[in-house]
Write an enzyme that holds these catalytic residues in place. Structure first.
Site, PDB file in Angstrom:
ATOM      1  N   LYS A 163      -9.330  -2.789  -1.791  1.00 15.60           N
ATOM      2  CA  LYS A 163      -9.144  -3.523  -0.542  1.00 15.60           C
ATOM      3  C   LYS A 163     -10.258  -3.076   0.406  1.00 15.60           C
ATOM      4  O   LYS A 163     -10.598  -1.902   0.443  1.00 15.60           O
ATOM      5  CB  LYS A 163      -7.780  -3.177   0.079  1.00 15.60           C
ATOM      6  CG  LYS A 163      -6.604  -3.404  -0.859  1.00 15.60           C
ATOM      7  CD  LYS A 163      -5.319  -2.766  -0.326  1.00 15.60           C
ATOM      8  CE  LYS A 163      -5.239  -1.299  -0.672  1.00 15.60           C
ATOM      9  NZ  LYS A 163      -4.047  -0.634  -0.155  1.00 15.60           N
ATOM     10  N   ASP A 192      -0.976  -0.096   6.078  1.00 12.93           N
ATOM     11  CA  ASP A 192      -1.128   0.669   7.315  1.00 12.93           C
ATOM     12  C   ASP A 192      -2.549   0.599   7.858  1.00 12.93           C
ATOM     13  O   ASP A 192      -2.846   1.202   8.894  1.00 12.93           O
ATOM     14  CB  ASP A 192      -0.747   2.141   7.094  1.00 12.93           C
ATOM     15  CG  ASP A 192      -1.727   2.860   6.177  1.00 12.93           C
ATOM     16  OD1 ASP A 192      -2.114   4.013   6.486  1.00 12.93           O
ATOM     17  OD2 ASP A 192      -2.111   2.269   5.146  1.00 12.93           O
ATOM     18  N   ASP A 238       0.892  -1.147   0.000  1.00 13.84           N
ATOM     19  CA  ASP A 238       0.000   0.000   0.000  1.00 13.84           C
ATOM     20  C   ASP A 238       0.944   1.213   0.000  1.00 13.84           C
ATOM     21  O   ASP A 238       2.081   1.129   0.465  1.00 13.84           O
ATOM     22  CB  ASP A 238      -0.882  -0.011   1.261  1.00 13.84           C
ATOM     23  CG  ASP A 238      -1.733   1.220   1.372  1.00 13.84           C
ATOM     24  OD1 ASP A 238      -1.700   1.876   2.434  1.00 13.84           O
ATOM     25  OD2 ASP A 238      -2.420   1.560   0.385  1.00 13.84           O
ATOM     26  N   ASP A 255       0.062   5.185   0.476  1.00 16.40           N
ATOM     27  CA  ASP A 255      -0.173   6.237   1.482  1.00 16.40           C
ATOM     28  C   ASP A 255      -0.035   5.660   2.878  1.00 16.40           C
ATOM     29  O   ASP A 255      -0.701   4.695   3.220  1.00 16.40           O
ATOM     30  CB  ASP A 255      -1.599   6.790   1.361  1.00 16.40           C
ATOM     31  CG  ASP A 255      -1.753   7.704   0.157  1.00 16.40           C
ATOM     32  OD1 ASP A 255      -2.482   7.327  -0.777  1.00 16.40           O
ATOM     33  OD2 ASP A 255      -1.129   8.784   0.159  1.00 16.40           O
TER      34      ASP A 255
END
Lengths: 314, 314
Positions: free
Chosen positions: B226, B251, B24, B26
């Site tokens: 996701k 995250d 991922d 960000d």
């Protein structure tokens, strides 16, 4: 046995056992075409028979005074004291809880009017455009602009109702205020859409605004309107209503009938609004339709006017 | 045992057992301030060790080409085919399902670009103001105007992604199109907000737009991003990935880690984005925080750079 089709015998029994009749308005008394045939007569008969009539609506775009005018326009006799609507009850809730501070309203002028009556300070009503917005701005540049948004340091409550000017910047501000410790979060109601007869257009309801603020803020609002009990409690307190001798008439199972059940009121579902025959149980089995809640009404009728016909000669 | 703090020994095991690392972006590789310290080095080490690196993001505001530029800008070496993002995968989904018709997009230009690549016709991107809107209009007049909204008869799919111009009329149109029989409903992702370090401003995420359309339409979308598995499946098919030798680094527990679990990938949670230590289990007890899903990662680390430090000497 729940969900019985209203017949003359049941109607006469209701007249002898019930003093107070509470009506949802849209889809029961009137719709987009005007007063629903038979509704004006039914209310008139109930008043003739000495019953008390109240109007209890989730509509947040009207003050009580606006709503009285609306009732009179459609031919329904109403005093301001007979009406509870969510803009009023929300402002009253804040007043009763000694609210001090400022409210950020994602809503409409009627909510502002009701807050003004209690001298509660508020900001946010009306359009709010993002400054420096340019179609060619890329996402990162927009985020930079959004991060510069100025928040009012006095705001300690977010009150969400029907807002035709709902947009990104308003949602951003509301969600940001809600991160403050002790910031209250009130929502007028969560209705998904307004019924529109014979139109292929969906009119999104206040639930849209409330969800749009709730999700990014990660907070859950206190909901004023049906199916929460606050509106009945407010009316009941002001008018000393006995739930055992009170009946709710509505067109939505998941708001009107659900509130009625929670308040131990009798209930009548009419099929001139959101709920249709498809939402009723068939052979004892509850359909899995979106509108069908777990709450079945005591009675149902094609329209309120049927009740009126049964009691016309009493 | 789940949710172990990543240590040198575990990091070395991962290098011997994993071929593919999915990131991922960000909150893992970069944030609002730029590349997160240690992330560029970690990716570089993985490539040096012969590992494949992929970028898998729910961000719907960028095409794959836009995202490649973004990766390069932050110092991450990426080819277009190493990237899956929701605008691309949504358009690909329609293409793979032989979509014929027109899409009403509540979204952004990147979604338009990806649809164009597959010659899929679309309308709706950009601002959409209500004609004849006047602050002094009362709600009934507004409803009358809304009921006159012209819908495009060819639309048979609504595709919702991040839309900075979200407003009432767009929600109304989307919800109306969705009443059509066989109208598809795709949403890029449901992220509620985007992380903003040290700011009191909340940046509402695409979940806001998706919920705002879903609620009044009373339909549930197929979600591309996701934690649904569509993005991993797309990447896996294109690159012949073995889930048993693939690890997801993210995250957010309720998107990145949840998808990893569903796809039987190993997972590493880093605490430089949405999830923090408060979201991890304490003494075996999962906290009831908003972000904490039921899905625990195999490992967690304060930042991706820790992993990089452990493998630097390999």
């Amino acid at each position: 046995m729940a969900c019985q089709k209203l017949d003359r015998s049941a109607a006469e029994k209701l007249i002898s056992e019930t003093d107070n009749f509470l009506f949802d308005c849209d889809g029961v008394l009137w719709d987009g075409h005007g007063a629903i045939p038979g509704s004006v007569d039914t209310i008139a008969h109930l008043k003739r028979l000495g019953k008390k009539v109240y109007y209890i609506t989730n509509n947040s775009s009207s003050s009580r005074e606006d709503y009285k005018k609306k009732c009179l326009k459609y031919g329904f006799d109403a005093e301001v004291g007979d009406i509870v609507c969510t803009a009023y009850v929300g402002a009253l809730y804040l007043h009763n809880n000694n609210f001090k501070g400022k409210v950020y309203v994602v809503g409409n002028p009627a909510m502002g009017k009701e807050l003004d009556k209690f001298n509660i300070k508020h900001i946010g009503i009306g359009p709010d455009e993002m400054v420096n917005d340019d179609d060619n701005i890329n996402y990162s540049a927009r985020v930079e602009e959004w991060l510069k948004t100025q928040l009012d340091p006095e705001v300690n409550c977010v009150f969400v109702g029907f807002d035709p000017y709902i947009n990104y910047i308003k949602i951003l501000k509301a969600a940001s205020y809600l991160q403050r410790e002790n910031c209250l979060f009130l929502g007028t109601n969560e209705d998904t859409h307004l019924p529109t007869q014979g139109s292929d257009i969906v009119i999104p309801g206040t639930g849209t605004m409330v969800k749009a603020v709730s999700l990014p803020s990660r907070k859950k609002p206190l909901i004023i309107g049906k199916p929460e009990t606050t509106m009945f409690d407010t009316l009941s307190l002001a008018n000393n209503l006995d739930p055992a001798r009170s009946m709710m008439v509505g067109d939505r199972m998941n708001t009107d009938i659900y509130m009625a059940k929670r308040c131990n009121l009798k209930s009548l579902l009419v099929l001139t609004g959101v709920c249709t025959e498809q939402d009723l149980p068939l052979n004892g089995v509850q359909p899995k339709s979106f509108e069908a809640g777990e709450e079945l009404p005591d009675f149902y009728a094609d329209k309120l006017g049927i009740f009126g016909e049964f009691i016309a000669s009493l």
